[in-house]
Design an enzyme around this catalytic site. Sequence first.
Site, mmCIF file in Angstrom:
data_model
loop_
_atom_site.group_PDB
_atom_site.id
_atom_site.type_symbol
_atom_site.label_atom_id
_atom_site.label_comp_id
_atom_site.label_asym_id
_atom_site.label_seq_id
_atom_site.Cartn_x
_atom_site.Cartn_y
_atom_site.Cartn_z
ATOM 1 C CG ASP A 11 -1.747 1.146 1.456
ATOM 2 O OD1 ASP A 11 -1.798 2.019 0.568
ATOM 3 O OD2 ASP A 11 -2.400 1.207 2.516
ATOM 4 C CB ILE A 12 1.367 3.870 -2.582
ATOM 5 C CG1 ILE A 12 2.554 4.746 -3.002
ATOM 6 C CG2 ILE A 12 0.061 4.653 -2.648
ATOM 7 C CD1 ILE A 12 2.555 5.126 -4.478
ATOM 8 C CB VAL A 34 -3.916 4.034 -5.788
ATOM 9 C CG1 VAL A 34 -3.852 4.862 -7.050
ATOM 10 C CG2 VAL A 34 -2.763 4.390 -4.867
ATOM 11 C CG ASP A 35 -7.880 9.604 -6.557
ATOM 12 O OD1 ASP A 35 -7.320 10.321 -5.723
ATOM 13 O OD2 ASP A 35 -8.623 10.032 -7.462
ATOM 14 N N GLY A 120 -5.511 0.159 -13.409
ATOM 15 C CA GLY A 120 -6.692 -0.319 -12.689
ATOM 16 C C GLY A 120 -7.946 0.031 -13.465
ATOM 17 C CB VAL A 121 -10.613 2.518 -12.674
ATOM 18 C CG1 VAL A 121 -11.843 3.113 -13.348
ATOM 19 C CG2 VAL A 121 -10.996 2.018 -11.298
#
Length: 175
Positions: A11-12, A34-35, A120-121
């Site tokens: 996890d960033i 992630v956003d 991702g999306v």
Amino acid sequence: MKGKMKLISGDITQLEVDAIVNAANPSLLGGGGVDGAIHRAAGPELKAYCRKCGGARHGEAKISPGFNLPARYVIHAVGPVWKGGNQGEEETLRKAYLNSLKLASQHGIKSIAFPNISTGVYGFPKKKAADIAIGTVKEYLTLHPEIEEVIFVCFDEENYRIYAGYPGLEIIPAN
Ligand code: AR6
């Protein structure tokens, strides 16, 4: 350049680096993936700050403080939406990485962590995205010694396997 590119899984939002990069959308006001994780961990001040940033086009990047994150800054990069590959998606992805690195240089950032932008999306093919990400960073580092460390953060297993296949990335064991 040698030894400056690293790979980590996880996890960033947990990383203690000068800057983490967000895979944002043009509104810069948060979203999923992630956003969403970055906005949750940074706290509501991040959204309030981003509201004043005026958004960003695909391929552009903007910088904000990290607020409650361990990272000092967040660089919000907007990758391309994959539409089959004939709409300049590869060049737009390259620009998203490049513009993030340029902001890092301008702000005295020495360590920066990237997620796998657009994979991702936004649906960008993962292997092609990794080629662009690693190629762009590698080229930038040869010309910009002020950046000391670039960490590629892979959250999903498929991306991690792809990145682990590149020579020249130092693998950092996850905690
Ligand atoms: N740490 C690191 N990487 C992560 C994390 C995390 N906590 N969570 C997910 N990833 P995505 P995109 C990885 O969909 O494709 C948002 O709604 C994930 O495994 O987050 O650029 C934005 O608001 C994947 O490899 O970003 C935009 O609307 C990578 O992050 C849109 O999604 C990117 O997946 C942007 O789409």
